[in-house]
Design a protein around this motif. Structure first.
Motif, PDB file in Angstrom:
ATOM      1  N   HIS A 178      92.947  52.492  42.621  1.00 34.83           N
ATOM      2  CA  HIS A 178      92.700  51.114  43.049  1.00 34.83           C
ATOM      3  C   HIS A 178      91.821  50.400  42.035  1.00 34.83           C
ATOM      4  O   HIS A 178      91.097  51.024  41.262  1.00 34.83           O
ATOM      5  CB  HIS A 178      92.041  51.072  44.428  1.00 34.83           C
ATOM      6  CG  HIS A 178      90.615  51.567  44.421  1.00 34.83           C
ATOM      7  ND1 HIS A 178      90.298  52.909  44.378  1.00 34.83           N
ATOM      8  CD2 HIS A 178      89.428  50.897  44.429  1.00 34.83           C
ATOM      9  CE1 HIS A 178      88.977  53.041  44.381  1.00 34.83           C
ATOM     10  NE2 HIS A 178      88.428  51.839  44.406  1.00 34.83           N
TER      11      HIS A 178
ATOM     12  N   HIS B  97      94.869  51.131  50.798  1.00 38.92           N
ATOM     13  CA  HIS B  97      95.054  49.795  50.230  1.00 38.92           C
ATOM     14  C   HIS B  97      96.531  49.582  49.998  1.00 38.92           C
ATOM     15  O   HIS B  97      97.356  50.499  50.162  1.00 38.92           O
ATOM     16  CB  HIS B  97      94.272  49.630  48.923  1.00 38.92           C
ATOM     17  CG  HIS B  97      94.737  50.528  47.816  1.00 38.92           C
ATOM     18  ND1 HIS B  97      95.898  50.316  47.108  1.00 38.92           N
ATOM     19  CD2 HIS B  97      94.196  51.666  47.284  1.00 38.92           C
ATOM     20  CE1 HIS B  97      96.051  51.254  46.196  1.00 38.92           C
ATOM     21  NE2 HIS B  97      95.038  52.093  46.282  1.00 38.92           N
TER      22      HIS B  97
ATOM     23  N   GLN C 267      97.764  48.088  46.873  1.00 38.46           N
ATOM     24  CA  GLN C 267      97.750  47.577  45.506  1.00 38.46           C
ATOM     25  C   GLN C 267      98.863  48.258  44.700  1.00 38.46           C
ATOM     26  O   GLN C 267      99.022  49.480  44.763  1.00 38.46           O
ATOM     27  CB  GLN C 267      96.402  47.832  44.850  1.00 38.46           C
ATOM     28  CG  GLN C 267      95.263  47.063  45.498  1.00 38.46           C
ATOM     29  CD  GLN C 267      93.940  47.294  44.780  1.00 38.46           C
ATOM     30  OE1 GLN C 267      93.867  47.978  43.763  1.00 38.46           O
ATOM     31  NE2 GLN C 267      92.879  46.705  45.324  1.00 38.46           N
TER      32      GLN C 267
ATOM     33  N   GLY D  89      97.284  47.385  39.475  1.00 39.64           N
ATOM     34  CA  GLY D  89      96.850  47.109  40.832  1.00 39.64           C
ATOM     35  C   GLY D  89      96.651  45.644  41.160  1.00 39.64           C
ATOM     36  O   GLY D  89      96.076  45.317  42.189  1.00 39.64           O
TER      37      GLY D  89
ATOM     38  N   ARG E  20      98.569  42.803  45.547  1.00 34.69           N
ATOM     39  CA  ARG E  20      97.912  43.281  46.766  1.00 34.69           C
ATOM     40  C   ARG E  20      98.895  43.469  47.914  1.00 34.69           C
ATOM     41  O   ARG E  20      98.485  43.756  49.038  1.00 34.69           O
ATOM     42  CB  ARG E  20      96.807  42.310  47.167  1.00 34.69           C
ATOM     43  CG  ARG E  20      95.669  42.225  46.154  1.00 34.69           C
ATOM     44  CD  ARG E  20      94.859  40.960  46.317  1.00 34.69           C
ATOM     45  NE  ARG E  20      95.691  39.781  46.040  1.00 34.69           N
ATOM     46  CZ  ARG E  20      95.227  38.532  46.074  1.00 34.69           C
ATOM     47  NH1 ARG E  20      93.960  38.317  46.370  1.00 34.69           N
ATOM     48  NH2 ARG E  20      96.033  37.507  45.801  1.00 34.69           N
TER      49      ARG E  20
END
Length: 518
Positions: free
Chosen positions: A146, A470, A472, A477, A480
């Motif tokens: 990330h 997450h 990403q 990354g 989103r």
């Protein structure tokens, strides 16, 4: 370990090339006629090739699931568990002995390396400059890294690659046509290490700033992209070379690597069309790299620009660059330190006679490689859901499958290799594609120019949040969400991206739902 070492070698694809494929003394003849020479591979008969062509042909009926598509990794498919360890399961078809090797390799993958000299010889040799203390620190839960979110967040699963232009007489360029000649930065090597042992300065701190871009979508919807700018701040060893080229990398997910390695090069190359002779706007260029392991050219498969040909070299290069650990393939105990970093070169290192003079010996390297090759691929979810089926049709109608090739049958491998002869659904052609100016890092790597990237596999992409916490995506990354990742596509993927922007919102929602089921 004899069986393990044989099985590790059996999936590796070696290439010989005709005189047209490689240049002599810097000539620029294009690639052609790549042929496989495999270790411990049973060649396919014509009848078997016909069966494979039939089973991998794309069905035209989008009203129901296709045969076997829920088993993304063939017999290596594992149950899709709704927990953070969903990517950390051994492939379902490993033997008892292979499961033991997998567990030992897992332990070494998680091992925290310590600074030398230390009484723990097996973990001795960290740094002096490094990006992480273990493989697991970057590939947490075997998932995606990330971006750092704010000054207090760690950048441990992300770093900056660095290189400079090199003369066209570079040694490798003499043999591999189409290579863009580059060299390490003379002060900082090939990647920037942001951590160091006491008494040594870190090389740099990665500084990221974002600009917001609003993208209008059909139906009155909008999306917001973040466009990053990267800078190497707090340089510890003087300025970068004036021609230094930086490119960010986030640690990728680890599942299915052994299966990708077992795909015949012939099948990958069958989709290559570097001159777009069929006029569909999609090229696809094979990456060809020099193998340290076999001392010859090979088809690149691993890394965001396919810079490594096999999992042994992928693993060994990560040990050297990310952790500063020497191995038989990368024997320098000082890791990535350059000639200008004299304190690093003269520091105490962790090489030991009990490990054949390296910081990780061949047995340890084989075990970590075997673990990395043998992580199971979670099964598809909701394959018969009407919205998923609708989204699958949108995926194909939009042209996404032109690069994200759905399925293959792996080589028939000998020596009990668990990746042998599996129908798999990785959704990648493993070729290089021009992704447009928006995603360009302007840093060539091998035969990939500054706008080209290897097509990323999509299997498991819908479980990213479950595993990594997450959503990403892309090489750095920046995206989103899956929608943001699509909207960053340009170049050869521009038409597909524009189709998604302009389609009816329910179709766009169905497409994302389909991707989340992979």
């Amino acid at each position: 370990m004899t069986f393990l070492r044989q099985s590790l070698l059996s999936a590796v694809t070696l290439l010989t090339l005709s005189p047209f494929a490689f240049a002599q003394e810097g000539a620029s003849t294009p690639w052609a006629d790549l042929r496989d020479i495999h270790l411990n591979v049973t060649p396919r008969t014509d009848a078997e090739k016909a069966r494979i062509a039939a089973v991998t042909a794309l069905p035209t009926d989008f009203s129901k699931p296709w045969p076997f598509e829920e088993n993304s990794g063939g017999a290596q498919t594992v149950r899709a568990r709704g927990i953070a360890d969903a990517f950390s399961q051994p492939a379902a078809n490993l033997s008892f002995q292979q499961e033991l090797d997998f567990k030992v390799g897992n332990g070494m993958f998680k091992r925290l390396w310590v600074s030398p000299p230390a009484s723990t010889i097996a973990s001795d040799g960290l740094g002096p400059l490094y990006n992480a203390r273990s493989c697991q620190r970057c590939h947490l839960k075997d998932g995606r890294g990330h971006t750092p979110e704010g000054p207090e967040d760690s950048a441990v699963s992300m770093f900056l690659r660095i290189s400079i232009p090199a003369p066209s007489t570079d040694e490798i360029t003499r043999y591999i046509a189409g290579t863009h000649p580059t060299a390490p930065d003379p002060f900082y090597g090939t990647q920037l290490q942001d951590l160091s042992l006491p008494g040594h300065a870190p090389e740099a701190r990665m500084d990221i700033t974002y600009e917001t871009i609003e993208v209008p979508l059909s139906g009155g919807e909008t999306a917001e992209l973040r466009s990053p700018t990267y800078k190497a701040a707090d340089l510890g060893y003087g300025p970068l070379h004036p021609d230094a080229m930086l490119s960010p990398r986030v640690a990728p997910q680890m599942i299915g690597m052994g299966l990708l390695e077992a795909i015949p090069a012939e099948d990958i190359l069958s989709w290559a069309d570097p001159d777009d002779l069929n006029g569909d706007g999609i090229s696809g260029n094979p990456q060809i790299v020099w193998s340290r392991l076999y001392d010859q050219p090979m088809l690149g498969r691993f890394g965001f620009k396919a810079g490594n040909a096999n999992m042994v070299e992928q693993t060994a290069s990560a040990f050297a660059g990310d952790i500063g650990i020497s191995s038989p393939l990368f024997p320098n105990a000082f890791g990535e330190c350059t000639a200008s970093q004299v304190d690093c070169l003269s520091a105490v290192h962790g090489e030991n006679a009990e490990q054949d003079g390296f910081e990780i010996d061949q047995t340890g390297l084989d075990l970590v490689t075997f673990y990395s090759r043998s992580l199971g691929v979670p099964a598809r979810r909701n394959v018969d859901d009407p919205i998923v089926l609708q989204g699958r049709k949108v995926f194909f109608d939009s042209g996404c499958a032109a690069c994200h090739r759905p399925n293959y049958v792996t080589h028939r491998l000998e020596d009990g290799n668990a990746a042998s002869f599996q129908l798999i659904w990785p959704y990648t052609d493993l070729l290089l594609h021009d992704m447009g100016e928006g995603l360009a890092d302007n840093r060539p790597e091998g035969r990939a120019n500054g706008r080209e990237w290897r097509t990323a596999p999509l299997w498991g992409i819908g479980m990213t949040e479950t595993v990594s916490g997450h959503t990403q995506f892309l090489h750095d990354g920046r995206a989103r969400s899956l929608l943001e990742a699509i909207l960053w596509h340009g170049g050869e993927a521009q038409a597909s991206r524009d189709s998604v922007v302009n389609m009816d919102p329910p179709d766009r929602h169905a497409l994302i739902t389909y991707l989340e089921s992979l």
